[in-house]
Design a protein around this motif. Structure first.
Motif, short mmCIF file in Angstrom:
data_model
loop_
_atom_site.label_atom_id
_atom_site.label_comp_id
_atom_site.label_asym_id
_atom_site.label_seq_id
_atom_site.Cartn_x
_atom_site.Cartn_y
_atom_site.Cartn_z
N ASN A 172 3.17 13.01 19.78
CA ASN A 172 2.68 12.79 18.43
C ASN A 172 3.71 11.96 17.67
OD1 ASN A 172 1.56 12.87 15.92
ND2 ASN A 172 1.83 15.06 15.61
N PRO A 173 3.73 10.63 17.89
CA PRO A 173 4.77 9.80 17.29
C PRO A 173 4.74 9.75 15.77
CG PRO A 173 3.11 8.44 18.36
CD PRO A 173 2.78 9.87 18.68
N TRP A 174 3.64 10.16 15.17
CA TRP A 174 3.53 10.11 13.71
C TRP A 174 3.96 11.40 13.04
CZ3 TRP A 174 2.88 5.41 12.00
CH2 TRP A 174 2.31 4.48 12.86
N GLY A 175 4.19 12.47 13.81
CA GLY A 175 4.58 13.74 13.22
C GLY A 175 3.45 14.36 12.42
N SER A 176 3.78 15.29 11.54
CA SER A 176 2.74 15.97 10.77
C SER A 176 2.80 15.67 9.27
CB SER A 176 2.85 17.48 10.99
OG SER A 176 4.11 17.94 10.55
N ASP A 177 3.66 14.78 8.86
CA ASP A 177 3.79 14.44 7.45
C ASP A 177 2.55 13.67 7.00
OD1 ASP A 177 4.45 13.47 4.94
OD2 ASP A 177 6.51 12.96 5.49
N PRO A 178 1.78 14.20 6.05
CA PRO A 178 0.56 13.51 5.61
C PRO A 178 0.82 12.14 4.98
CG PRO A 178 0.99 15.45 4.25
CD PRO A 178 1.99 15.46 5.36
N ILE A 179 1.99 11.95 4.41
CA ILE A 179 2.32 10.65 3.83
C ILE A 179 2.43 9.60 4.94
CG2 ILE A 179 4.03 9.33 2.50
CD1 ILE A 179 2.57 11.43 0.83
N VAL A 180 3.09 9.97 6.02
CA VAL A 180 3.23 9.04 7.15
C VAL A 180 1.85 8.72 7.72
CG1 VAL A 180 4.17 8.77 9.49
CG2 VAL A 180 5.57 9.81 7.68
N TRP A 181 1.00 9.73 7.85
CA TRP A 181 -0.36 9.52 8.35
C TRP A 181 -1.16 8.61 7.41
CZ3 TRP A 181 -2.75 10.63 12.88
CH2 TRP A 181 -2.04 11.41 13.78
N ALA A 182 -1.00 8.81 6.11
CA ALA A 182 -1.73 7.98 5.14
C ALA A 182 -1.27 6.53 5.22
CB ALA A 182 -1.53 8.53 3.73
N ILE A 183 0.03 6.32 5.37
CA ILE A 183 0.54 4.95 5.48
C ILE A 183 0.07 4.32 6.80
CG2 ILE A 183 2.65 3.55 5.72
CD1 ILE A 183 3.94 5.56 3.71
N GLY A 184 0.08 5.08 7.88
CA GLY A 184 -0.42 4.58 9.17
C GLY A 184 -1.89 4.22 9.09
N ALA A 185 -2.67 5.08 8.43
CA ALA A 185 -4.11 4.80 8.27
C ALA A 185 -4.33 3.57 7.40
CB ALA A 185 -4.81 6.01 7.65
N ALA A 188 0.83 -1.21 0.00
CA ALA A 188 0.00 0.00 0.00
C ALA A 188 0.86 1.26 0.00
CB ALA A 188 -0.93 0.00 1.20
N ALA A 189 1.96 1.24 0.74
CA ALA A 189 2.84 2.41 0.83
C ALA A 189 3.46 2.74 -0.52
CB ALA A 189 3.95 2.16 1.86
N ILE A 190 3.72 1.73 -1.32
CA ILE A 190 4.26 1.97 -2.66
C ILE A 190 3.26 2.80 -3.48
CG2 ILE A 190 4.87 0.86 -4.84
CD1 ILE A 190 6.06 -1.43 -3.12
N PHE A 191 1.98 2.50 -3.32
CA PHE A 191 0.96 3.23 -4.06
C PHE A 191 0.69 4.61 -3.46
CE2 PHE A 191 -0.02 -1.17 -5.25
CZ PHE A 191 -0.03 -1.03 -6.63
N ILE A 192 0.89 4.75 -2.15
CA ILE A 192 0.62 6.04 -1.50
C ILE A 192 1.69 7.07 -1.87
CG2 ILE A 192 0.46 7.22 0.73
CD1 ILE A 192 -0.89 4.64 1.79
N ALA A 193 2.94 6.69 -1.74
CA ALA A 193 4.02 7.63 -2.07
C ALA A 193 5.35 6.90 -2.08
CB ALA A 193 4.07 8.75 -1.05
N SER A 194 6.27 7.42 -2.84
CA SER A 194 7.59 6.82 -2.87
C SER A 194 8.52 7.45 -1.84
CB SER A 194 8.20 6.94 -4.27
OG SER A 194 8.28 8.30 -4.63
N SER A 195 8.26 8.70 -1.44
CA SER A 195 9.09 9.33 -0.41
C SER A 195 8.31 10.48 0.22
CB SER A 195 10.39 9.86 -1.01
OG SER A 195 10.11 10.92 -1.90
N SER A 196 8.76 10.86 1.37
CA SER A 196 8.13 11.96 2.09
C SER A 196 9.05 13.17 2.05
CB SER A 196 7.89 11.52 3.54
OG SER A 196 7.34 12.57 4.26
N ALA A 197 8.48 14.33 1.73
CA ALA A 197 9.28 15.53 1.56
C ALA A 197 9.44 16.33 2.84
CB ALA A 197 8.65 16.42 0.49
N LEU A 198 8.61 16.09 3.84
CA LEU A 198 8.67 16.88 5.07
C LEU A 198 9.69 16.31 6.04
CD1 LEU A 198 4.87 17.52 5.68
CD2 LEU A 198 6.53 19.04 4.62
#
Length: 170
Positions: free
Chosen positions: A63-76, A45-55
């Motif tokens: 807040n162990p997940w931080g504010s990066d929306p990619i990380v939140w999307a992968i966690g979700a 799923a992470a491959i489809f969500i994004a290849s890297s996070s820019a933040l």
């Protein structure tokens, strides 16, 4: 003043189910196998969500997940895939891949049959969501799993919550 009294109806498992209860080592072995399965699903799923996070990483204890929306999307995605994996497998067969390998099965305490999807999904959501609670999540997850060793029927808190029990499959 009106006093409202609520009594929870706790269904006790039949003696036959208690005799078949799966031991903690089997449950933990199945858990390791299923964790690998869910992580592999999440990786895909992470491959489809994004290849890297820019933040930049701004995670913290609160807040162990931080504010990066990619990380939140992968966690979700991981929680959603995990709830679907556990919920559907338990509701259909009472077993995930890991439980099938070690020959154990989740059943409803009240019926002795596989749990309903709602029951199985809530069980999975508690199990998978506990570590996400800020500050106390990992402690809650640790208590959930440790409870299995302290309980005479080897039930975790997520089992007690939805009235399920894990048994050895004949």
């Amino acid at each position: 003043m009106i006093l409202i009294r609520h009594t929870f109806h706790v269904t006790e498992p039949s003696p036959q189910l208690v005799r078949q209860t799966a031991r903690p080592l089997r449950r933990l072995t199945a858990g390791v196998i299923d964790t690998v399965v869910v992580l592999l699903l999440t990786f895909v799923a992470a491959i489809f969500i994004a290849s890297s996070s820019a933040l930049a990483d701004d995670s913290s204890i609160a807040n162990p997940w931080g504010s990066d929306p990619i990380v939140w999307a992968i966690g979700a995605a991981q929680i959603l895939l995990g709830v679907l994996y556990y919920g559907l497998a338990h509701a259909q067969w009472g077993q995930t891949i890991g439980k099938r390998v070690v020959k154990i099965k989740v059943v409803s305490v009240s019926t002795g049959q596989v749990p309903a999807f709602g029951q199985a999904a809530i069980r999975a959501l508690f199990f998978l969501g506990a570590p996400l609670v800020p500050y106390v999540g990992w402690l809650l997850a640790l208590v959930d799993l440790t409870w299995m060793g302290l309980d005479g029927r080897h039930q975790c808190l997520h089992d007690r919550l939805v009235r399920t029990i894990v048994i050895k499959k004949p």
